[in-house]
Design a protein around this motif. Structure first.
Motif, PDB file in Angstrom:
ATOM      1  N   UNK A  59       0.855  -1.177   0.000  1.00 15.59           N
ATOM      2  CA  UNK A  59       0.000   0.000   0.000  1.00 15.59           C
ATOM      3  C   UNK A  59       0.895   1.233   0.000  1.00 15.59           C
ATOM      4  N   UNK A  60       0.600   2.191  -0.871  1.00 15.06           N
ATOM      5  CA  UNK A  60       1.415   3.401  -0.989  1.00 15.06           C
ATOM      6  C   UNK A  60       0.686   4.562  -0.318  1.00 15.06           C
ATOM      7  N   UNK A  61       1.339   5.176   0.656  1.00 15.21           N
ATOM      8  CA  UNK A  61       0.803   6.376   1.299  1.00 15.21           C
ATOM      9  C   UNK A  61       1.466   7.585   0.657  1.00 15.21           C
ATOM     10  N   UNK A  62       0.664   8.518   0.166  1.00 11.72           N
ATOM     11  CA  UNK A  62       1.177   9.707  -0.495  1.00 11.72           C
ATOM     12  C   UNK A  62       1.491  10.783   0.543  1.00 11.72           C
ATOM     13  N   UNK A  63       2.622  11.438   0.355  1.00 11.65           N
ATOM     14  CA  UNK A  63       3.007  12.479   1.301  1.00 11.65           C
ATOM     15  C   UNK A  63       3.662  13.634   0.563  1.00 11.65           C
ATOM     16  N   UNK A  64       3.112  14.844   0.716  1.00 10.80           N
ATOM     17  CA  UNK A  64       3.756  16.008   0.128  1.00 10.80           C
ATOM     18  C   UNK A  64       5.124  16.226   0.781  1.00 10.80           C
ATOM     19  N   UNK A  65       6.033  16.812   0.013  1.00  6.27           N
ATOM     20  CA  UNK A  65       7.349  17.111   0.566  1.00  6.27           C
ATOM     21  C   UNK A  65       8.109  15.860   0.933  1.00  6.27           C
ATOM     22  N   UNK A  66       8.714  15.868   2.115  1.00  2.74           N
ATOM     23  CA  UNK A  66       9.448  14.718   2.641  1.00  2.74           C
ATOM     24  C   UNK A  66       8.691  14.149   3.836  1.00  2.74           C
ATOM     25  N   UNK A  67       8.443  12.837   3.866  1.00  2.00           N
ATOM     26  CA  UNK A  67       7.602  12.259   4.913  1.00  2.00           C
ATOM     27  C   UNK A  67       8.098  12.490   6.335  1.00  2.00           C
ATOM     28  N   UNK A  68       9.419  12.613   6.517  1.00  2.00           N
ATOM     29  CA  UNK A  68       9.961  12.748   7.864  1.00  2.00           C
ATOM     30  C   UNK A  68      10.240  14.199   8.260  1.00  2.00           C
ATOM     31  N   UNK A  69       9.722  15.166   7.506  1.00  2.00           N
ATOM     32  CA  UNK A  69       9.859  16.570   7.868  1.00  2.00           C
ATOM     33  C   UNK A  69       8.476  17.157   8.077  1.00  2.00           C
ATOM     34  N   UNK A  70       7.996  17.099   9.309  1.00  2.00           N
ATOM     35  CA  UNK A  70       6.691  17.636   9.696  1.00  2.00           C
ATOM     36  C   UNK A  70       5.526  16.974   8.966  1.00  2.00           C
ATOM     37  N   UNK A  71       5.728  15.789   8.423  1.00  2.00           N
ATOM     38  CA  UNK A  71       4.660  15.111   7.695  1.00  2.00           C
ATOM     39  C   UNK A  71       3.711  14.374   8.630  1.00  2.00           C
ATOM     40  N   UNK A  72       2.445  14.296   8.249  1.00  2.00           N
ATOM     41  CA  UNK A  72       1.456  13.580   9.064  1.00  2.00           C
ATOM     42  C   UNK A  72       1.756  12.095   9.147  1.00  2.00           C
ATOM     43  N   UNK A  73       2.463  11.567   8.136  1.00  2.94           N
ATOM     44  CA  UNK A  73       2.710  10.126   8.137  1.00  2.94           C
ATOM     45  C   UNK A  73       3.519   9.678   9.340  1.00  2.94           C
TER      46      UNK A  73
END
Length: 241
Positions: free
Chosen positions: A102-116
């Motif tokens: 399953x692919x979760x989409x994330x704007x920007x970079x996932x580990x920089x303030x991302x909800x993921x």
């Protein structure tokens, strides 16, 4: 426990689909399931970035926030609602990943303030997880100004406009280059803080960086409201040959 699938969080970059990594693009080409965050009633920015790039028949799982800015994040109810939201979706993603990717989409970079990251911590030991880094939104915004954000030994500070006015003033006064995120209704407070730090004249505001609707303006030229996800920038002036 053997798992046939995994959760892949694909960093999509700052907004322009052409700034997505080749790796994220390849993962999307073969995706059978995608999940993405969005506000209820909205299409979702991450989903908009990948429009036209997904294979036919992909199953979509929009993760709609129960609350965004309706109540302050210091309210216990805010944390309760979001905690339940992330718990529920971690359960769903882990279940799918037992048998399929399953692919979760994330704007920007996932580990920089991302909800993921809130799902990432909840998925540990429950599913295989892969993170594909991406160009950050702030990188896209400072590039849009046409001026380097740092030189030589400049110190770069990243701050949220949700901080107190006092702390924003202190951060602006004590750093060389500054990125301020989460603007929106916090703009008047940020203006006061930058004025107190003697740096208002140097500030730029970028909306929709790298996207067709991008705007780049001196903050002193901005009137009226601005989006929550706009970014304010102060460029460093450090050492150079």
């Amino acid at each position: 426990m053997t798992m046939a699938g995994k959760v892949i969080c694909a960093g999509l970059g700052p907004g322009d689909p052409e700034l997505m990594s080749v790796k994220s693009w390849r993962v999307l080409q073969s995706a059978r399931h995608i999940a993405y965050f969005r506000k209820a009633g909205r299409a979702g920015q991450a989903r908009a970035i990948v429009q036209g790039l997904l294979p036919d028949g992909v199953s979509e799982h929009p993760m709609e926030y129960p609350v965004t800015t309706e109540i302050h994040f210091s309210d216990p109810e805010y944390n309760r609602l979001l905690s339940e939201f992330y718990d529920r979706w971690a359960d769903t993603l882990a279940e799918i990943a037992q048998t399929e990717d399953l692919v979760v989409l994330c704007e920007g970079d996932p580990f920089l303030y991302g909800s993921f990251m809130h799902l990432h911590s909840r998925l540990q030991g429950r599913a295989q997880v892969e993170i594909i880094p991406g160009i950050t939104g702030m990188s896209g915004c400072w590039t849009a100004t046409g001026v380097p954000i740092t030189w030589g030994d400049d110190v770069l500070t990243v701050a949220m406009a949700t901080l107190s006015e006092q702390e924003l003033t202190q951060r602006a006064a004590q750093t060389d280059a500054l990125v301020v995120m989460k603007i929106g209704r916090n703009l008047p407070k940020l203006r006061r803080a930058l004025t107190a730090a003697g740096r208002l004249e140097d500030a730029w505001l970028v909306e929709s960086g790298t996207m067709p609707t991008q705007t780049v303006r001196k903050l002193t030229d901005v009137t009226g409201p601005v989006p929550y996800f706009s970014i304010v920038l102060l460029h460093g002036q450090g050492r150079r040959p």
